[in-house]
Write an enzyme that holds these catalytic residues in place. Structure first.
Site, mmCIF file in Angstrom:
data_model
loop_
_atom_site.group_PDB
_atom_site.id
_atom_site.type_symbol
_atom_site.label_atom_id
_atom_site.label_comp_id
_atom_site.label_asym_id
_atom_site.label_seq_id
_atom_site.Cartn_x
_atom_site.Cartn_y
_atom_site.Cartn_z
ATOM 1 N N GLU A 190 0.851 -1.074 -0.031
ATOM 2 C CA GLU A 190 0.039 0.051 -0.054
ATOM 3 C C GLU A 190 0.768 1.389 0.037
ATOM 4 O O GLU A 190 1.811 1.278 0.542
ATOM 5 C CB GLU A 190 -1.001 -0.059 1.124
ATOM 6 C CG GLU A 190 -1.732 -1.141 1.270
ATOM 7 C CD GLU A 190 -2.392 -1.381 2.761
ATOM 8 O OE1 GLU A 190 -2.594 -0.417 3.390
ATOM 9 O OE2 GLU A 190 -2.657 -2.603 3.146
ATOM 10 N N GLU B 120 -10.139 5.817 2.621
ATOM 11 C CA GLU B 120 -10.725 5.046 3.668
ATOM 12 C C GLU B 120 -10.744 6.086 5.008
ATOM 13 O O GLU B 120 -9.462 6.776 5.249
ATOM 14 C CB GLU B 120 -9.825 3.846 3.874
ATOM 15 C CG GLU B 120 -10.032 2.964 5.272
ATOM 16 C CD GLU B 120 -8.985 1.923 5.388
ATOM 17 O OE1 GLU B 120 -9.170 1.333 6.412
ATOM 18 O OE2 GLU B 120 -8.443 1.448 4.215
#
Length: 437
Positions: free
Chosen positions: A241, A352
């Protein structure tokens, strides 16, 4: 914390009593022995509290609870492990300290599978990769100091004791503890994402709009990132990520910061943010992972984005990261992973947040710019020029691209494609609002 002025009730009581004793209008006569006793108390009362307080402070220091002492020893030992010896330190305008650490002394080489190794040479970049998209190199606050790390070193944001104390425990510091899934909002994690799946992927690229969303409390965060995923969403999940995040708990402030993450067991025992554990090998002396990004986008004003590219080196199989205009940051060794030793089965882009419901209602933590996707350019946050890397090391457009917002009344997403931006989407939202109680 400063000292607060405290009252001395014993002194005040005695003072009033003495006034009664000497008052000629008083009809009450105190026995001689009692008055002598009270006079002695009056004489020494200002002294006793000071002696007692001094003794208490000394005793409190000496007899500190063993648990607290052990905790501080563990914190100091952990800081010694991750804060490596440096040859130069740089003070950033935002308060960070950036240490210039010799490249082969970085935390990565503490890993059992990496001990004794040295960073590899840069790999072949994917075909059709345009390196001229971002022209500016000054996109981190610490670089505005005019200082830089010399060749042969890498810049590492120094971790402080306060950073670790903000975490629930030393073992949780720098880690995502709970599973983060694309298809669930459990554990308070909420998403607005686009994704592709069903093929073999060897990397991904996107330009990500940078904002400074408000985060309601230190136990929450807001981020925008790319995920390169393999394995199931069970205990064998592998992810790589990278993106930007606002995390008061991790960094102690509300700046958007460039970050990386990895795990090979669904965030259980492996992996961490940035360089807070051994794993990611940094090769660049100009980018500090975890440092604040500058400039940032302004609502109805100037827009700023960062270009990120993650791809698998066809020769050695490692996963490399590029940030900005052709700047290689470093790589995740293939040996860290199980499924990602071969290829990814999903690539995901988007936002997110964590919703802790601290006040019994939905959080006010913002995603992206804090505005819904329908507001468009200059107001809503975006991803643009999204691509994936195929088996031949080619960057190609997305196919079968899907979008998902698991709480669309709080944070939404809408996608599109055009000749200039290729595959893109707008996303985000304010969190709590009349439609998101």
């Amino acid at each position: 914390m400063g000292f607060q002025k405290t009252e001395e009730p014993c002194f005040c009581f005695i003072y009033r009593t003495r006034q009664q004793i000497v008052d000629p209008s008083s009809r009450f006569k105190i026995p001689k022995l009692t008055s002598v006793f009270l006079f002695i108390l009056l004489l020494f009362s200002p002294v006793f509290p000071a002696i007692t307080a001094k003794k208490f402070r000394r005793d409190h220091h000496v007899f500190r609870p063993r648990k607290e002492t052990n905790k501080m020893k563990l914190i100091e030992a952990h800081l010694k492990r991750i804060n490596k010896p440096f040859i130069k330190s740089i003070q950033s305008p935002d308060g960070d300290t950036i240490d210039c650490v010799i490249t082969h002394h970085q935390p990565a080489f503490d890993h059992p599978k990496l001990k004794g190794r040295k960073p590899l040479d840069p790999p072949e970049r994917p075909n059709r990769h345009d390196r001229a998209e971002n022209s500016s190199e000054n996109y981190q606050l610490w670089s505005l100091s005019g200082e830089s790390c010399p060749e042969g070193t890498i810049p590492i944001r120094r971790t402080s004791k306060q950073d670790i104390l903000r975490a629930n425990s030393i073992s949780k510091f720098g880690r995502k503890i709970r599973p983060i899934r694309r298809d669930t909002s459990s554990y308070g994690h909420e998403h607005a994402v686009g994704y592709v799946s069903g093929n073999k992927y060897y990397g991904a690229k996107a330009s990500i709009n940078v904002w400074a969303p408000k985060v309601a409390n230190r136990y929450e965060f807001s981020l925008s990132q790319m995920w390169v995923i393999s394995g199931s969403f069970g205990n064998d999940l592998n992810t790589i990520e990278a993106g930007w995040q606002v995390s008061p708990e991790l960094y102690g402030d509300n700046y958007p910061r460039f970050f990386t993450y990895w795990t090979t067991d669904a965030y259980q025992t492996t992996g961490c943010y940035n360089l807070l554990c051994s794993g990611f090998i940094q090769t660049n002396n100009r980018i500090a992972i975890g440092a604040a990004i500058s400039p940032r986008s302004v609502y109805n004003g100037g827009q700023f984005d960062i270009s990120l590219l993650i791809w698998k080196d066809p020769k050695h199989g490692n996963w490399w990261l590029e940030f900005g205009s052709g700047t290689l940051v470093g790589y995740w060794p293939a040996s860290l992973f199980t499924h990602l030793q071969d290829h990814a089965s999903m690539v995901q882009f988007g936002g997110e947040i964590v919703n802790s419901r601290a006040l019994g209602s939905h959080t006010l933590t913002q995603m992206g710019s804090g505005h819904f996707s329908g507001q468009g350019f200059g107001k809503a946050s975006y991803f643009r020029n999204m691509q994936v890397v195929d088996w031949g090391n080619n960057l190609i457009p997305l196919s079968n691209f899907k979008i998902l917002a698991d709480h669309p009344n709080c944070y939404d997403i809408r996608g599109g494609t055009n000749r200039v931006w290729g595959n893109y989407f707008y996303y985000g939202g304010p969190g709590k609002n009349p439609r998101c109680p």
